[in-house]
Design an enzyme around this catalytic site. Structure first.
Site, PDB file in Angstrom:
ATOM      1  N   PHE A  62       1.584   5.570   0.382  1.00 26.56           N
ATOM      2  CA  PHE A  62       1.642   6.535   1.472  1.00 26.56           C
ATOM      3  C   PHE A  62       0.264   7.067   1.879  1.00 26.56           C
ATOM      4  CE2 PHE A  62       2.813  10.946   2.946  1.00 26.56           C
ATOM      5  CZ  PHE A  62       3.572  10.563   4.024  1.00 26.56           C
ATOM      6  N   GLU A  75       0.828  -1.216   0.000  1.00 32.34           N
ATOM      7  CA  GLU A  75       0.000   0.000   0.000  1.00 32.34           C
ATOM      8  C   GLU A  75       0.855   1.257   0.000  1.00 32.34           C
ATOM      9  OE1 GLU A  75      -3.029  -0.207  -0.573  1.00 32.34           O
ATOM     10  OE2 GLU A  75      -3.583  -2.229   0.043  1.00 32.34           O
TER      11      GLU A  75
HETATM   12  N1  LIG Z   1       6.076  14.336  -5.350  1.00 31.60           N
HETATM   13  C1  LIG Z   1       5.007  13.722  -5.831  1.00 31.60           C
HETATM   14  N2  LIG Z   1       4.872  12.395  -5.656  1.00 31.60           N
HETATM   15  C2  LIG Z   1       3.766  11.802  -6.149  1.00 31.60           C
HETATM   16  C3  LIG Z   1       2.767  12.529  -6.833  1.00 31.60           C
HETATM   17  N3  LIG Z   1       1.797  11.658  -7.194  1.00 31.60           N
HETATM   18  C4  LIG Z   1       2.186  10.453  -6.750  1.00 31.60           C
HETATM   19  N4  LIG Z   1       3.373  10.528  -6.116  1.00 31.60           N
HETATM   20  C5  LIG Z   1       4.134   9.435  -5.479  1.00 31.60           C
HETATM   21  O1  LIG Z   1       3.477   8.234  -5.728  1.00 31.60           O
HETATM   22  C6  LIG Z   1       2.811   7.767  -4.552  1.00 31.60           C
HETATM   23  C7  LIG Z   1       1.411   7.368  -4.932  1.00 31.60           C
HETATM   24  O2  LIG Z   1       0.942   6.464  -4.033  1.00 31.60           O
HETATM   25  P1  LIG Z   1      -0.279   6.733  -3.046  1.00 31.60           P
HETATM   26  O3  LIG Z   1       0.169   7.666  -2.003  1.00 31.60           O
HETATM   27  O4  LIG Z   1      -0.719   5.393  -2.667  1.00 31.60           O
HETATM   28  O5  LIG Z   1      -1.437   7.426  -3.898  1.00 31.60           O
HETATM   29  P2  LIG Z   1      -2.310   6.749  -5.072  1.00 31.60           P
HETATM   30  O6  LIG Z   1      -1.595   5.518  -5.538  1.00 31.60           O
HETATM   31  O7  LIG Z   1      -2.380   7.820  -6.110  1.00 31.60           O
HETATM   32  O8  LIG Z   1      -3.649   6.413  -4.504  1.00 31.60           O
HETATM   33  C8  LIG Z   1       2.853   8.924  -3.575  1.00 31.60           C
HETATM   34  O9  LIG Z   1       2.843   8.528  -2.248  1.00 31.60           O
HETATM   35  C9  LIG Z   1       4.129   9.623  -3.977  1.00 31.60           C
HETATM   36  O10 LIG Z   1       5.241   8.970  -3.421  1.00 31.60           O
HETATM   37  C10 LIG Z   1       2.940  13.935  -6.995  1.00 31.60           C
HETATM   38  O11 LIG Z   1       2.113  14.640  -7.550  1.00 31.60           O
HETATM   39  N5  LIG Z   1       4.080  14.468  -6.484  1.00 31.60           N
END
Ligand SMILES: Nc1nc2c(ncn2[C@@H]2O[C@H](COP(=O)(O)OP(=O)(O)O)[C@@H](O)[C@H]2O)c(=O)[nH]1
Ligand SMILES: *[C@@H]1O[C@H](CO)[C@@H](O)[C@H](O)[C@H]1NC(C)=O
Ligand SMILES: [Mg+2]
Length: 444
Positions: A68, A66
């Site tokens: 963040f 999972e």
């Molecule tokens: N810096 C940055 N990191 C991002 C961005 N979008 C996604 N990430 C990275 O990709 C992860 C996506 O995982 P999550 O938090 O599970 O969100 P989800 O997968 O979009 O539901 C984030 O925690 C970040 O580490 C963004 O716009 N900026």
């Protein structure tokens, strides 16, 4: 009553009135808890006199796959479980160190054993429920031992009669556990990268229900002092969208240094400050209750463009870059704005492409200086992006992304009009009038 005797000694400095109060409580408690060890409450536990019962510790962890932002949601569920447990006992939530996340790919840095204080304001968390970092827990208990490791799982046989109902039973583990007992009777496995940590006992619990349903199990069935709830994402919110949901969410504030970096970026590039934008932050979140619509936001649109695995897996919510650019331009014109802030996990090449499509407008994205990246790592950079998005006049996110959902909430807490927040790109696999995201009003 050996327990009350030693408590009396430890606490001899405490006022007599309080002393009587908790000797009574200890006597009641010692019927169920035989061998409560004693330790002085840590300074940061904010122990209040009235709750001087033996501490019990709730640890938790989430499925390693999972991301963040789902983890942040699971924190809220567990925090409110601790809140419920506190009605009866003196429970403390132990914050699971951050690390080893799939999306944190930057090399040259060890992204493991990261304390919560790197990303979040721990004092704010403490205003909702008592929390400690895992390293402090190890100091308090003297070793990285966890009495009971409870691994949540579904029911092997699925739902009964195809119907979902709340239930909970201790069962054989569905899958062979990765935590194994060694010759000394210690269960070893992944405890956030702390090799000294172990569990004394391990069991699997099949459950269908919400986090709060675990309360009776933790108070009646288990008497151990420290319990770890693993795969905590298995249990749902007790009250999604109600006031205690929002209290947990309000307490989950970003660490001040990260907010400061975001604020500086807003000032420098986006002509945005809290006073102009009507987004004041009070030190104590409990006092912050802005009316919906009071926040104006900076003179820029912010977007969250989730790419990487979302784009690779061809999720229908993902918009192509030209399609996203068209949406952004339309809104910039409508709102008479020139600047757009782009938060994205896209590679630089895709950001460049997007900039070509947005020619004539000012496109910004946050690129951390080396020092910031080293100190706050990928998680911190993502938070800075979220914070800048949270302060824009208008926001457009990506459907089904928990990263976007957390920005929606952040903007709700700042007092934006929901129309300026709950927007998303329509994916290439969706009609251009795709369903907007569900709106969740803050309940104070
Ligand atoms: N810096 C940055 N990191 C991002 C961005 N979008 C996604 N990430 C990275 O990709 C992860 C996506 O995982 P999550 O938090 O599970 O969100 P989800 O997968 O979009 O539901 C984030 O925690 C970040 O580490 C963004 O716009 N900026
Ligand atoms: C908890 O204890 C009660 C009473 O002994 C028992 O009926 C119940 O099955 C136990 N729950 C679990 C999940 O073990
Ligand atoms: Mg994810």
């Amino acid at each position: 009553m050996a327990a009350s005797a030693s408590w009396t000694l430890t606490w001899k400095s405490v006022q007599i009135s309080c002393l009587i109060l908790f000797i009574v409580t200890i006597q009641v408690r010692s019927e169920t808890l035989e061998d409560d060890l004693l330790f002085a409450p840590g300074g940061q536990l904010n122990m209040k006199m009235g709750q001087a019962k033996p501490q019990r510790f709730l640890l938790y962890d989430v499925n390693p796959g999972e991301g963040f932002n789902l983890r942040r949601d699971v924190y809220m569920r567990i925090a409110n479980l601790v809140k419920k447990l506190q009605e009866r006992d003196n429970w403390v939530l132990v914050l699971p160190p951050w690390g080893r996340l799939y999306h944190w790919k930057s090399r040259n840095m060890q992204q493991v054993r990261i304390p919560w204080s790197t990303f979040f304001d721990v004092e704010s968390l403490n205003r909702h429920v008592p929390v400690v970092e895992f390293e402090d827990y190890m100091k308090i208990t003297g070793e990285g031992a966890i009495d009971e490791h409870v691994y949540l799982q579904s029911y092997k046989e699925g739902w009964t009669n195809g119907k979902w109902e709340e239930r909970m039973h201790e069962r054989e583990c569905n899958d062979p556990p990765t935590y194994q007992k060694n010759g000394e009777g210690k269960y070893r496995g992944w405890y956030w990268g702390y090799s000294e940590a172990y569990a004394r006992n391990f069991r699997c619990l099949s459950i269908q229900g919400s986090a709060g349903d675990l309360a009776p199990f933790l108070t009646k069935n288990i008497t151990a002092r420290s319990v770890m709830i693993d795969r905590a994402e298995t249990v749902l919110h007790d009250t999604f969208g109600r006031s205690d949901y929002w209290e947990a969410r309000r307490s989950l504030r970003f660490a001040k240094p990260l907010r400061d970096i975001g604020d500086e970026f807003r000032r420098t590039y986006l002509d945005s400050s809290d006073s102009k934008d009507k987004t004041p932050i009070l030190d104590d979140w409990r006092e912050m209750k802005p009316t919906a619509g009071s926040a104006k936001g900076g003179p820029y649109i912010a977007v969250h463009l989730r790419r990487q695995d979302f784009a690779r897996n061809n999720r229908k919510e993902v918009a192509s870059l030209p399609k996203a650019a068209t949406h952004i331009k339309k809104k910039l014109k409508e709102l008479k704005l020139k600047k757009v802030f782009v938060a994205t996990d896209a590679p630089a090449s895709e950001i460049d492409q997007l900039k070509v499509h947005l020619k004539g407008y000012e496109v910004y994205n946050y690129i951390p200086p080396r020092t910031v990246h080293d100190r706050f790592m990928d998680g911190g950079v993502a938070i800075i992006d979220q914070w800048i998005c949270a302060h824009a006049r208008y926001f457009i996110g990506t459907g089904q992304s928990t990263f976007t959902f957390r920005i929606f909430e952040e903007r709700q807490l700042l007092g934006f009009d929901t129309k300026m927040t709950y927007n998303r790109f329509c994916g290439d696999g969706e009609p251009t009038d795709c369903d907007p995201p569900s709106v969740w009003a803050v309940v104070y």
